[in-house]
Design an enzyme around this catalytic site. Sequence first.
Site, short mmCIF file in Angstrom:
data_model
loop_
_atom_site.label_atom_id
_atom_site.label_comp_id
_atom_site.label_asym_id
_atom_site.label_seq_id
_atom_site.Cartn_x
_atom_site.Cartn_y
_atom_site.Cartn_z
N ASN A 8 0.88 -1.18 0.00
CA ASN A 8 0.00 0.00 0.00
C ASN A 8 0.91 1.23 0.00
O ASN A 8 1.49 1.57 1.03
CB ASN A 8 -0.91 -0.03 1.24
CG ASN A 8 -1.76 1.23 1.36
OD1 ASN A 8 -1.78 2.06 0.45
ND2 ASN A 8 -2.47 1.36 2.47
N LYS A 10 0.18 4.21 -0.31
CA LYS A 10 -0.50 5.39 0.29
C LYS A 10 -0.28 6.63 -0.57
O LYS A 10 -0.23 6.53 -1.81
CB LYS A 10 -0.03 5.58 1.74
CG LYS A 10 -0.21 4.30 2.57
CD LYS A 10 -0.10 4.50 4.06
CE LYS A 10 -0.32 3.17 4.78
NZ LYS A 10 -0.32 3.29 6.22
N HIS A 95 -9.69 1.03 5.04
CA HIS A 95 -8.41 1.23 5.73
C HIS A 95 -8.64 2.15 6.92
O HIS A 95 -9.46 3.08 6.85
CB HIS A 95 -7.39 1.84 4.76
CG HIS A 95 -6.00 1.81 5.31
ND1 HIS A 95 -5.56 2.72 6.24
CD2 HIS A 95 -4.97 0.96 5.10
CE1 HIS A 95 -4.31 2.43 6.56
NE2 HIS A 95 -3.93 1.36 5.88
N GLU A 97 -7.04 4.55 8.01
CA GLU A 97 -6.83 5.98 7.70
C GLU A 97 -8.09 6.57 7.07
O GLU A 97 -8.42 7.73 7.28
CB GLU A 97 -5.60 6.13 6.80
CG GLU A 97 -4.31 5.94 7.60
CD GLU A 97 -3.14 5.37 6.81
OE1 GLU A 97 -3.16 5.42 5.57
OE2 GLU A 97 -2.21 4.86 7.47
N GLU A 166 -5.39 -5.12 10.48
CA GLU A 166 -4.44 -4.04 10.67
C GLU A 166 -4.78 -3.27 11.95
O GLU A 166 -5.58 -2.32 11.90
CB GLU A 166 -4.50 -3.06 9.49
CG GLU A 166 -4.00 -3.60 8.19
CD GLU A 166 -3.38 -2.50 7.32
OE1 GLU A 166 -2.25 -2.67 6.88
OE2 GLU A 166 -4.04 -1.46 7.12
N GLY A 172 2.31 2.33 11.11
CA GLY A 172 3.24 3.45 11.04
C GLY A 172 3.91 3.81 12.36
O GLY A 172 4.48 4.88 12.50
N SER A 212 3.39 -1.91 10.51
CA SER A 212 4.83 -1.83 10.81
C SER A 212 5.63 -3.06 10.39
O SER A 212 6.59 -3.46 11.06
CB SER A 212 5.06 -1.53 12.30
OG SER A 212 4.61 -0.22 12.60
P1 13P Z 1 2.88 0.58 7.80
O1 13P Z 1 3.44 -0.69 7.22
O2 13P Z 1 3.58 1.80 7.35
O3 13P Z 1 2.75 0.47 9.28
O4 13P Z 1 1.39 0.72 7.24
C1 13P Z 1 0.56 -0.38 7.26
C2 13P Z 1 -0.64 -0.05 6.47
O5 13P Z 1 -1.41 0.81 6.83
C3 13P Z 1 -0.85 -0.79 5.21
O6 13P Z 1 -2.13 -0.59 4.71
#
Ligand code: 13P
Length: 257
Positions: A8, A10, A95, A97, A166, A172, A212
């Site tokens: 991803n 982002k 997600h 976010e 997740e 993150g 992470s």
């Molecule tokens: P990170 O791997 O940066 O923690 O993000 C995970 C994520 O949100 C994947 O969709």
Amino acid sequence: MSKLIIGNWKMNVGVRESLALARAVLLGMRGKTFAPDVVVCPPSVALTEVRKAVAHSRIGLGAQNLFFEDVGAYTGEISGRMLAEIGCGYVIVGHSERRNLFGETDEIVKNKVLAALRHRLIPIVCVGENEEERKCGEAEKVVERQLRMALDGVRFSPHGCVIAYEPVWAIGTGNAGNPADVVRIHTTIWRILSELMERTLVDSVRIVYGGSINSGNSYAFLREQAIDGLLVGGASVKISQWSEILHTATQVIESQQ
Ligand code: 13P
């Protein structure tokens, strides 16, 4: 079953960087017999270019989001129909976010899952508890609620679905979950899916972990049978990290043959 590794990207890369990354991913997979299934999810503006780059390869293409209506006056939105038209096979839905920053409710997530399936896109449905819920010991309860709501009234077809566990506190932060805890939650997800759909369909669903993940910790997760793969954020736009994760997945698949 092979492992599934999803990147991803982002909003971390533009079109040119996405293209370079896609080419690097292609190069890294060349000649690997047991390479995992790979899906990359660039920002929407880069989807068309990345599709051209990965055409005729084993790399799948996913979008990071979609809107649940197919057509209409929805300024700025992208529909499942449009994503299918440009050659996407997957789409991330719900997600954290999107849930936290853009107010996506469980109801919206469900409508997005339905929209994805309408256009034969494989939804990558994200669920996971936040820090507070974890501290209260409510992880399983939250995941169960999100999953039941997201899949309520959804009629599945064998063409597939991915569930991504997740936990919000792991995204993150550098604090990946403990593989044993993740296995426990994945088992819960599997149990819920078994109640919602036929056994043959459950077996076609892949349950992946995200939060992470990096080249140093990916093995601890990938070696678990209950973890069908990984949804990688930050490390998926760092080609050396990403290549190592793919290499680790390849080794795990080889060792489990
Ligand atoms: P990170 O791997 O940066 O923690 O993000 C995970 C994520 O949100 C994947 O969709």
